[in-house]
Design a protein around this motif. Sequence first.
Motif, mmCIF file in Angstrom:
data_model
loop_
_atom_site.group_PDB
_atom_site.id
_atom_site.type_symbol
_atom_site.label_atom_id
_atom_site.label_comp_id
_atom_site.label_asym_id
_atom_site.label_seq_id
_atom_site.Cartn_x
_atom_site.Cartn_y
_atom_site.Cartn_z
ATOM 1 N N ALA A 82 -1.313 8.542 5.565
ATOM 2 C CA ALA A 82 -0.073 9.535 5.790
ATOM 3 C C ALA A 82 1.253 9.378 4.808
ATOM 4 C CB ALA A 82 0.203 9.653 7.137
ATOM 5 N N GLY A 83 1.587 10.436 4.177
ATOM 6 C CA GLY A 83 2.591 10.257 3.308
ATOM 7 C C GLY A 83 2.230 9.779 1.675
ATOM 8 N N GLN A 84 0.854 9.798 1.520
ATOM 9 C CA GLN A 84 0.408 9.613 0.083
ATOM 10 C C GLN A 84 0.207 11.067 -0.625
ATOM 11 O OE1 GLN A 84 -2.977 6.795 0.595
ATOM 12 N NE2 GLN A 84 -1.697 5.362 -0.804
ATOM 13 N N GLY A 88 0.386 5.960 -3.846
ATOM 14 C CA GLY A 88 1.755 6.107 -3.317
ATOM 15 C C GLY A 88 2.098 5.035 -2.174
ATOM 16 N N VAL A 89 3.349 4.807 -1.928
ATOM 17 C CA VAL A 89 3.471 3.913 -0.915
ATOM 18 C C VAL A 89 4.836 4.537 0.119
ATOM 19 C CG1 VAL A 89 3.007 1.844 -2.075
ATOM 20 C CG2 VAL A 89 5.279 2.654 -2.397
ATOM 21 N N PHE A 90 4.697 5.824 -0.040
ATOM 22 C CA PHE A 90 5.689 6.400 0.894
ATOM 23 C C PHE A 90 4.932 6.532 2.243
ATOM 24 C CE2 PHE A 90 7.696 10.080 2.608
ATOM 25 C CZ PHE A 90 9.227 9.643 2.810
ATOM 26 N N VAL A 91 4.536 5.379 2.903
ATOM 27 C CA VAL A 91 3.712 5.364 4.229
ATOM 28 C C VAL A 91 4.138 4.680 5.087
ATOM 29 C CG1 VAL A 91 1.613 5.702 2.670
ATOM 30 C CG2 VAL A 91 2.490 3.493 3.299
ATOM 31 N N GLU A 130 16.152 -2.316 4.680
ATOM 32 C CA GLU A 130 14.934 -3.022 4.469
ATOM 33 C C GLU A 130 13.454 -2.380 4.575
ATOM 34 O OE1 GLU A 130 14.436 -5.947 2.891
ATOM 35 O OE2 GLU A 130 16.471 -5.914 2.501
ATOM 36 N N ARG A 131 13.619 -1.227 5.764
ATOM 37 C CA ARG A 131 12.465 -0.522 5.872
ATOM 38 C C ARG A 131 12.640 0.939 5.517
ATOM 39 N NH1 ARG A 131 12.309 -4.462 9.974
ATOM 40 N NH2 ARG A 131 13.912 -3.383 11.263
ATOM 41 N N LEU A 132 13.555 1.074 4.500
ATOM 42 C CA LEU A 132 13.866 2.328 3.933
ATOM 43 C C LEU A 132 12.914 2.820 2.945
ATOM 44 C CD1 LEU A 132 15.539 5.102 3.476
ATOM 45 C CD2 LEU A 132 16.895 3.575 1.754
ATOM 46 N N ARG A 133 12.113 4.029 2.814
ATOM 47 C CA ARG A 133 11.291 4.393 1.949
ATOM 48 C C ARG A 133 11.656 5.748 1.284
ATOM 49 N NH1 ARG A 133 8.102 1.512 5.200
ATOM 50 N NH2 ARG A 133 6.550 -0.032 4.189
ATOM 51 N N GLY A 166 0.082 6.852 -29.841
ATOM 52 C CA GLY A 166 -1.155 7.342 -29.562
ATOM 53 C C GLY A 166 -1.910 6.174 -28.783
ATOM 54 N N ILE A 167 -1.584 5.729 -27.840
ATOM 55 C CA ILE A 167 -2.117 4.839 -26.834
ATOM 56 C C ILE A 167 -2.066 5.399 -25.541
ATOM 57 C CG2 ILE A 167 -1.815 2.653 -25.278
ATOM 58 C CD1 ILE A 167 -0.212 1.574 -27.858
ATOM 59 N N ARG A 168 -3.158 5.430 -24.870
ATOM 60 C CA ARG A 168 -3.261 6.092 -23.477
ATOM 61 C C ARG A 168 -2.819 5.350 -22.208
ATOM 62 N NH1 ARG A 168 -5.726 11.397 -23.771
ATOM 63 N NH2 ARG A 168 -6.403 10.758 -21.286
ATOM 64 N N PRO A 169 -1.766 4.740 -22.021
ATOM 65 C CA PRO A 169 -1.483 3.939 -20.797
ATOM 66 C C PRO A 169 -1.709 4.436 -19.727
ATOM 67 C CG PRO A 169 0.445 4.068 -22.348
ATOM 68 C CD PRO A 169 -0.422 5.120 -22.667
ATOM 69 N N PRO A 170 -2.125 4.044 -18.587
ATOM 70 C CA PRO A 170 -2.357 4.718 -17.251
ATOM 71 C C PRO A 170 -1.052 5.156 -16.497
ATOM 72 C CG PRO A 170 -2.179 2.395 -16.992
ATOM 73 C CD PRO A 170 -2.242 2.578 -18.363
ATOM 74 N N ALA A 171 -1.066 6.350 -16.014
ATOM 75 C CA ALA A 171 0.289 6.905 -15.330
ATOM 76 C C ALA A 171 -0.365 8.019 -14.577
ATOM 77 C CB ALA A 171 1.137 7.285 -16.445
ATOM 78 N N GLN A 172 0.443 8.523 -13.537
ATOM 79 C CA GLN A 172 0.333 9.515 -12.564
ATOM 80 C C GLN A 172 1.664 10.240 -12.479
ATOM 81 O OE1 GLN A 172 -2.518 9.945 -9.707
ATOM 82 N NE2 GLN A 172 -4.042 8.924 -10.783
ATOM 83 N N CYS A 173 2.434 9.711 -11.309
ATOM 84 C CA CYS A 173 3.483 10.444 -10.838
ATOM 85 C C CYS A 173 4.639 10.509 -11.597
ATOM 86 C CB CYS A 173 4.205 9.855 -9.604
ATOM 87 S SG CYS A 173 5.145 8.200 -9.569
ATOM 88 N N GLU A 174 4.968 9.510 -12.520
ATOM 89 C CA GLU A 174 6.227 9.340 -13.427
ATOM 90 C C GLU A 174 7.437 9.521 -12.774
ATOM 91 O OE1 GLU A 174 5.625 10.932 -17.307
ATOM 92 O OE2 GLU A 174 3.356 11.300 -16.867
ATOM 93 N N THR A 175 7.460 9.220 -11.547
ATOM 94 C CA THR A 175 8.764 9.313 -10.816
ATOM 95 C C THR A 175 9.080 7.828 -10.274
ATOM 96 O OG1 THR A 175 7.766 9.901 -8.770
ATOM 97 C CG2 THR A 175 8.583 11.600 -10.290
ATOM 98 N N GLY A 176 8.437 7.049 -10.439
ATOM 99 C CA GLY A 176 8.519 5.576 -9.915
ATOM 100 C C GLY A 176 8.014 5.584 -8.409
ATOM 101 N N SER A 177 7.040 6.061 -8.122
ATOM 102 C CA SER A 177 6.413 6.092 -6.841
ATOM 103 C C SER A 177 5.051 5.494 -6.440
ATOM 104 C CB SER A 177 6.892 7.630 -6.200
ATOM 105 O OG SER A 177 8.063 8.106 -6.231
ATOM 106 N N CYS A 178 4.258 5.429 -7.634
ATOM 107 C CA CYS A 178 2.905 5.256 -7.328
ATOM 108 C C CYS A 178 2.344 4.007 -8.074
ATOM 109 C CB CYS A 178 1.940 6.530 -7.955
ATOM 110 S SG CYS A 178 1.917 6.494 -9.616
#
Length: 353
Positions: A54-56, A118-121, A241-244, A294-306
């Motif tokens: 939940a939250g992903q 994601g780690v918003f869980v 410390e437990r803020l997401r 021309g490199i294809r690095p791994p990426a998805q969200c591009e917001t610093g969340s995943c």
Amino acid sequence: MTAQPRVLTHVSSRRADEAFYRVPVTQVIRETADTVSLLLDTSTVSGEAFTYRAGQFLTLRVEIDGSVHDRCYSMSSAPMLDRNLQVTVKRERGGVVSNWVHDNIDGGSEVEVSGPGGVFVLGPGEDREIVAFAGGSGITPVFSIIRSALATSSRRIRLLYANRDQDSVIFAGRLDELINVYPSRLTVEHHLDSDNGVVDADEVRTFVLGVDEDADYFICGPGPFMDTVEAALKTTGSDLERLRTERFVKPTISAHANAGASMTETVGIRLNGRKTVVDYREGNTLLQTGRAAGIRPPAQCETGSCATCIARLVDGEVTMMNNDVLTQDEIDDGWILTCQSIPMTTSVRIDYE
């Protein structure tokens, strides 16, 4: 931040699945005038590719006028309660993908999506109170978390939910139903900008009065809303410390980061066993630098969340504009989010291995 010599291997488990799968859309639900939910039948994919918490979120890939676009959307379904996986998409002004989704997808369509990330869980703690702040479509992952926590634990939950006006409240009826079922455990305070202006620090501080000291906090919504809530919480003595947090937009590069980047000349990138040295273009993140070469690095969200874009910082220094996934220990061990990292030294070397 400076490169560190140690290696932390478990962080790679935070990456989203980079593979994409075609799945049917079984139903499109109109939530509000500008928001729809897509029910996806992921049972057509074998294995556990779509096992989620939940939250992903997942990543939707669409081709529009010959160009491929990836966008991340949080699941609004609850993994232990719903047969079909559900994502909720709000039409955004000028939003290429969100407008395409609204105008082109219906029941019977097929879409191309990645596995969850994601780690918003929810973390461990069956008895800890949950305090959530959602603005607009930021309710999407929060709704999944709330439903899951109510069904699988005894936790009490407080939600402050801000919207433009009454007609823009997503899941209004379903939230009311949850309150009726769990009246002693769920409290929802609706804030309408049309009646009270935007949420301010005083409202946040009032909302958290009496909250348990060890509560878990979740914030998701527009950037200014999230900034207001987080800044207010810091003044209340709340244990953060437990803020997401979960951001739906890419942060802007600060003047400090731009100043550091102006001295950078080269970026060395190791990916799939190949080393490449790239001339750096001021204002680009390390991820953008690799793509430009021309490199294809791994990426998805591009917001610093995943954490899909994580790499080791081997040499040099960078500053991260946003980080919602790496712990301080992981950062100290040399891990960075390349989608958020701006180089701050003459040369920088990173390793995706």
